[in-house]
Scaffold this motif. Structure first.
Motif, mmCIF file in Angstrom:
data_model
loop_
_atom_site.group_PDB
_atom_site.id
_atom_site.type_symbol
_atom_site.label_atom_id
_atom_site.label_comp_id
_atom_site.label_asym_id
_atom_site.label_seq_id
_atom_site.Cartn_x
_atom_site.Cartn_y
_atom_site.Cartn_z
ATOM 1 N N CYS A 145 -2.322 44.345 38.393
ATOM 2 C CA CYS A 145 -2.070 43.241 37.469
ATOM 3 C C CYS A 145 -2.386 43.637 36.025
ATOM 4 C CB CYS A 145 -2.881 42.007 37.877
ATOM 5 S SG CYS A 145 -2.271 41.216 39.389
ATOM 6 N N LEU A 190 3.534 39.893 38.958
ATOM 7 C CA LEU A 190 2.186 39.332 38.987
ATOM 8 C C LEU A 190 2.085 38.186 39.993
ATOM 9 C CD1 LEU A 190 1.468 39.318 35.143
ATOM 10 C CD2 LEU A 190 0.469 40.845 36.839
ATOM 11 N N ALA A 240 -0.430 38.535 43.434
ATOM 12 C CA ALA A 240 -1.678 37.766 43.398
ATOM 13 C C ALA A 240 -1.868 36.929 44.660
ATOM 14 C CB ALA A 240 -1.684 36.847 42.179
ATOM 15 N N LEU A 254 -4.288 35.162 37.551
ATOM 16 C CA LEU A 254 -3.783 36.532 37.485
ATOM 17 C C LEU A 254 -2.423 36.592 36.821
ATOM 18 C CD1 LEU A 254 -4.898 37.929 40.958
ATOM 19 C CD2 LEU A 254 -5.870 38.435 38.713
ATOM 20 N N ASN A 255 -1.570 35.602 37.059
ATOM 21 C CA ASN A 255 -0.270 35.574 36.400
ATOM 22 C C ASN A 255 -0.430 35.476 34.890
ATOM 23 O OD1 ASN A 255 2.274 34.107 35.287
ATOM 24 N ND2 ASN A 255 2.893 34.817 37.313
#
Length: 522
Positions: free
Chosen positions: A31, A161, A165, A173-174
């Protein structure tokens, strides 16, 4: 493909409670590296405004603007009103729009990594052209290549992402994409602040340093693992399971793997995703893919960020002071994104979007009032009012940074079923870049025509988008990405739009299963 039953849904049963896995080092590293694509986008937004306020750059490529800027008696709101200068900024976004649509089949057929690498290489070429530019045509060609890179990167990175995740951490995380974007903006502002005094070639250094994040993005695309969703969709099922086990840190991934396989079975029957996405059962996602990115730009944030030095100079700030103010707003944006990362998976998307919208409306109105009363075509702001304007703009940027900034990308990237995910993300990016292009091309003219009313123009749009979220956006917090398609049949409005499903076909409206608080309405 005709829609109906389980096949129309892709995923037949809710298995979110059975999902296993944790935050692993593999997910963290992938990420972080993938999010560098956001740094490229942010760097360009931040670098453009600073470079276009540098006298050596204007003198070489835009002498008419240079003369207007340095001659006395000009209307303060109209100093930089020049379509050629606007084209320098906005050509990138028009190229990105076209490239994002071209990226969809690449991302679907060759994987998310392929588009990330294409984006990095294109951005490297654009940076090289810009740093070596000797005329306006070469400069704009470089901008177009940068746009191609941004089109591919913005199409693939948010998808990457979202798919890598874990469901319970997907929002935070995005947002690494948006965090990297804000870091790119902040870094660009710092670089502009330093290079403005390196005459006459400081602007070349500013534009050339864009190659640094592009190199990271290209290398990352070559080294990162492909997402399990993409591998399974392309028939590499066993490899997809191995990657899934590695990134979840457990071999007990049966529930999530089954969802991916079911989603992939449908995805592989869809030959024309862009045609499929127009079907009635995909109407809610399509509306969000258009409205969320359009509204994100209509907050006015990009105008403030990539024209910040120009905007502050128009308000009477000196050259150094205007760039310093831009650095400050970039730092605020970066910091506020951290707030969003820490709260989005606890508070949810809706609360952040609505609260951020209200704060942005208040700030835009305050700035408009100050400029309307204390600033005019031929007078400057006093020191105290100048400080007040910067403070309020920072509060505006703060609100954007925890709401529409990251969530304008996060929400569209997580709501599409696998068969239309690549096409949906392409539409999201294309709409974002179309509106960015339109605002970039028109902003200096709008500033000249509307004067302080430009801030009221954006405030009215923020009012509309805040109401839109309250009424139409269901809460997506904690919903697994392959089960997101089930969410719309629980929403008070969208369940009326979606076609009816027979009771025996998997999950139906009649079988009564629902997740509390997902609608946002009683």
């Amino acid at each position: 493909m005709a829609g109906g039953g389980v096949a129309a849904l892709g995923v037949s049963t809710e298995r979110a409670a059975q999902y296993k896995g944790r935050m692993t080092l593999a997910v963290a590293m992938t990420c972080l590296v993938a999010a560098v694509g956001g740094a490229i986008f942010g760097y360009d937004i931040g670098i453009s405004g600073g470079v276009t306020s540098m006298d050596p750059f204007l003198k070489k490529f835009f002498p008419a603007v240079f003369h207007k800027k340095n001659s006395g008696g000009r209307n303060n709101y109209c100093k930089y009103d020049n379509q050629g200068l606007s084209a320098f900024t906005s050509s990138l976004y028009l190229a990105g729009l076209v490239a994002s649509l071209a990226a969809s089949p690449v991302t679907r057929n060759y994987g998310r990594k392929a588009s990330i690498v294409c984006g990095g290489v294109s951005f490297l070429a654009g940076a090289a052209l810009n740093v070596a530019a000797v005329n306006l045509a070469m400069l704009i060609l470089g901008r177009i290549m940068l746009g191609v890179g941004i089109g591919f990167g913005n199409q693939a990175v948010p998808l990457y992402l979202s798919e890598m995740a874990p469901a319970h951490l997907r929002g935070g995380l995005n947002m690494m994409f948006q965090l990297a974007t804000t870091l790119g903006i902040f870094t660009a502002n710092l670089i502009n602040y330093g290079t403005q005094n390196i005459k006459p070639w400081g602007w070349r250094l500013s534009l050339g340093l864009a190659a640094a994040p592009a190199l990271l993005m290209t290398a990352g695309g070559l080294l990162l693992p492909e997402t399990p969703n993409s591998l399974i969709e392309r028939g590499r099922v066993d490899e997809g399971r191995r990657v899934l086990e590695r990134i979840r840190g457990t071999a007990d991934v049966d529930a999530e793997f089954t969802d991916m396989v079911e989603a992939s079975a449908l995805a592989n029957t869809v030959e024309h995703p862009f045609r499929n996405i127009l079907e009635r059962r995909n109407r809610p996602q399509l509306v969000m893919a258009v409205c969320m990115p359009a509204f994100q730009i209509l907050t006015g944030i990009n105008s403030i960020l990539f024209y910040a030095p120009v905007l502050f100079q128009s308000m009477g700030f000196g050259g150094n002071a205007s760039l310093y103010s831009s650095v400050l707003t970039g730092a605020v944006l970066f910091s506020s994104t951290l707030i969003s990362i820490g709260t989005v998976d606890r508070l949810g998307r809706r609360k952040l979007l609505i609260s951020g919208g209200i704060q942005m409306i208040v700030c835009q109105v305050i700035v408009a009032v100050i400029l309307g009363v204390k600033f005019g075509a031929d007078k400057q702001l006093s020191r105290s009012y100048s400080i007040a304007v910067v403070v309020v703009i920072c509060l505006f940027v703060l609100a954007f940074g925890w709401s529409w900034g990251p969530l304008g990308w996060t929400v569209p990237s997580e709501i599409f079923p696998l068969e239309t995910r690549s096409a949906g993300q392409s539409i999201t990016v294309a709409v974002n870049l179309l509106f960015t292009f339109a605002i970039a091309q028109a902003f200096l003219s709008l500033l000249c025509a509307f004067k302080f009313g430009i801030f009221l123009f954006f405030a009215s749009w923020i009012t509309v988008m805040t109401a839109f979220v309250y009424v139409f956006l269901p809460e997506t917090k904690g919903v697994p990405i392959e089960e997101m398609v089930l969410l719309w049949r629980k929403h008070w409005f969208w369940k009326k739009v979606m076609p009816e499903l027979p009771l025996e076909d998997g999950w139906g409206a009649a079988d009564g299963r629902a997740t509390p608080d997902n609608n946002g309405h009683k």
